[in-house]
Design an enzyme around this catalytic site. Structure first.
Site, short mmCIF file in Angstrom:
data_model
loop_
_atom_site.label_atom_id
_atom_site.label_comp_id
_atom_site.label_asym_id
_atom_site.label_seq_id
_atom_site.Cartn_x
_atom_site.Cartn_y
_atom_site.Cartn_z
N CYS A 288 0.12 2.21 -1.30
CA CYS A 288 -0.68 1.58 -0.25
C CYS A 288 0.21 0.50 0.37
O CYS A 288 1.37 0.76 0.67
CB CYS A 288 -1.99 1.05 -0.80
SG CYS A 288 -1.85 -0.02 -2.25
N GLY A 291 0.63 -2.02 -3.31
CA GLY A 291 0.71 -1.15 -4.48
C GLY A 291 -0.04 -1.66 -5.68
O GLY A 291 0.27 -1.28 -6.81
N TRP A 292 -1.08 -2.50 -5.46
CA TRP A 292 -1.80 -3.00 -6.65
C TRP A 292 -3.31 -2.95 -6.50
O TRP A 292 -4.02 -3.64 -7.21
CB TRP A 292 -1.34 -4.39 -7.04
CG TRP A 292 -1.36 -5.46 -5.99
CD1 TRP A 292 -2.23 -5.60 -4.96
CD2 TRP A 292 -0.47 -6.58 -5.93
NE1 TRP A 292 -1.93 -6.72 -4.23
CE2 TRP A 292 -0.85 -7.36 -4.81
CE3 TRP A 292 0.60 -7.01 -6.70
CZ2 TRP A 292 -0.20 -8.53 -4.45
CZ3 TRP A 292 1.25 -8.18 -6.34
CH2 TRP A 292 0.86 -8.91 -5.23
N ASP A 293 -3.86 -2.16 -5.60
CA ASP A 293 -5.30 -1.90 -5.63
C ASP A 293 -5.59 -0.41 -5.41
O ASP A 293 -5.98 0.30 -6.33
CB ASP A 293 -6.07 -2.78 -4.63
CG ASP A 293 -5.42 -2.84 -3.27
OD1 ASP A 293 -5.25 -1.78 -2.65
OD2 ASP A 293 -5.09 -3.95 -2.80
N ARG A 294 -5.35 0.11 -4.21
CA ARG A 294 -5.56 1.54 -3.97
C ARG A 294 -4.60 2.40 -4.78
O ARG A 294 -4.98 3.45 -5.30
CB ARG A 294 -5.39 1.83 -2.48
CG ARG A 294 -6.51 1.31 -1.62
CD ARG A 294 -6.17 1.30 -0.15
NE ARG A 294 -5.26 0.21 0.20
CZ ARG A 294 -4.91 -0.11 1.44
NH1 ARG A 294 -5.40 0.60 2.45
NH2 ARG A 294 -4.11 -1.11 1.68
#
Length: 429
Positions: A288, A291-294
């Site tokens: 995303c 790079g740390w939720d979706r």
């Protein structure tokens, strides 16, 4: 409030437990990132899975990647990605690497990082190394400095992708470029002006970010009927999927803007599973913006879905695979790597730390363990759901939502369970 040193010990315990769980089924190497030297928000011990090692009579799918070469490419290419969150292999499936990262860094971050490295290396920054200089076109004199810098850093990013045999790049951003205060702060492969990523198969699968999930929480974690507003000014990335991947899935992709969160997640996960099953040799990158939720959402669902079919982490039970994916895919990939030197950084992703602790206590007491042979994919995922809800309820304090009109299981993991298709299989053709 417990002292920060207590949390440091707990995180070290989580790290050790993750390594033990990876080691049950795989021979692995570790890229050391003790103080965030490689990436400030990646695990202190980045696991590289080499091959499965559980059944000597089973065909062994072995990665062709050498760890020393991989670490060299990582060190040289990391500035190409936002926040230095480089392309990192996290799942090994039939010899193919499923990877995660952030999106491409924009010029502002690139110049900022290169200047910082130059100053603090005493004017002798050798991040890329002479042997890694990409070939420069003959008409380079006519190109500006920005293009030359992008040629260098993105050329090294491409080398890393090729070394990992990644062919498919799935971009979850709803924007072509992330814009703040009128400036492009990140870019993406799909809008690279020089088309450096043209040899890869690029998929634009826009999926709403963490801001949208506040609506999900406010609805008591009920995703049915929750539709993203695609008419917002910043949303400019259309759904773009090669026809070769859409024709076998029986999904009307033209309707994607009318899907609620359940249907959107379900269809995107079906697509990712189809991609990794359609090519016997090539890997996949999912990213995303940061790079740390979706990104961990889909990495976690891929890991759980493949586990449910016995394709990865075959020896782990429900509590163990849940512990691994929450601890490694979510918690350790969001925790500052230098947490041991700063108590303030320990507030990072406190919720996932609590859930991991709850999963650990459940496992320690021997609850929810699978028998040697699990009846079905559905039963395996139901067992994971049970562990998750028990751990969440005893730590963060989940109150399960009322049963949905469809009669499906309730709670947070309901969406995952229906998203991957409890009665299906990951072998979508």
């Amino acid at each position: 409030m417990l002292p920060w040193c207590f949390y440091v010990v707990q995180v070290e315990t989580i790290e050790s437990r993750c390594l033990e769980l990876f080691g049950r089924d795989y021979k692995y190497s570790v890229i050391h990132n003790t103080n965030g030297e490689v990436c400030g928000h990646y695990p202190r011990q980045i696991v590289f899975l080499e091959y499965e090692c559980t059944d000597p009579h089973k065909d062994r799918f072995e990665s062709t990647v050498q760890t020393s070469k991989l670490q060299d490419l990582v060190n040289r290419s990391k500035m190409a990605r936002c926040r230095g969150r480089f392309v990192c292999p996290v799942i090994l499936y039939n010899g193919k690497h499923i990877c995660r990262s952030s999106t491409l860094a924009g010029w502002g971050e690139l110049y900022g990082r290169t200047g910082y490295n130059y100053i603090f290396s005493g004017g002798a920054d050798d991040t890329w190394g002479a042997e890694s200089e990409p070939e420069v076109p003959e008409d380079d004199s006519a190109r500006n400095g920005d293009s030359q810098l992008f040629d260098k850093v993105r050329g090294l990013d491409i080398k890393l992708l090729r070394y990992l045999s990644v062919r498919y790049i799935c971009d979850l951003m709803v924007e072509n470029k992330k814009v703040k205060f009128g400036l492009n702060v990140t870019s993406s492969e799909k809008v690279d002006k020089a088309q450096r990523y043209a040899d890869f198969t690029l998929l634009s699968v826009p999926y709403p970010g963490c801001e949208f999930f506040k609506d999900y929480k406010d609805r008591d974690y009920t995703a049915e009927g929750l539709v993203f507003n695609w008419n917002q000014d910043f949303v400019d990335a259309p759904l773009t999927i090669p026809a070769s991947f859409t024709k076998n899935l029986n999904i009307d992709w033209s309707e994607y803007q009318s899907w609620d969160l359940v249907q959107q997640t379900q269809n995107y996960l079906k697509l990712l599973l189809h991609i990794i099953n359609s090519d016997d040799e090539s890997g996949l990158l999912v990213h995303c913006i940061s790079g740390w939720d979706r990104t961990p959402l889909f990495v976690s669902m891929l890991r759980l879905s493949l586990w449910a079919d016995g394709a990865v982490h075959a020896s782990l039970g429900p509590a163990e695979i849940l512990y691994l994916t929450i601890a490694y895919d979510w918690f350790l990939f969001g925790l500052p790597a230098d947490y041991g030197r700063s108590g303030s950084s320990l507030s990072t992703d406190y919720g996932s730390w609590q859930i991991v602790s709850g999963c650990g206590s459940i496992h320690d007491h021997g609850q929810f363990l699978l028998p040697a042979a699990m009846a079905s994919r559905q039963a395996r995922l139901e067992a994971v759901r049970e562990v998750f809800l028990a751990a969440y309820s005893s730590t963060v304090g989940l109150k399960s939502s009322a049963p949905s009109p469809s009669g499906a299981i309730s709670g947070l993991l309901e969406q995952f369970a229906r998203g991957v298709g409890l009665r299906g299989t990951n072998s979508i053709v």
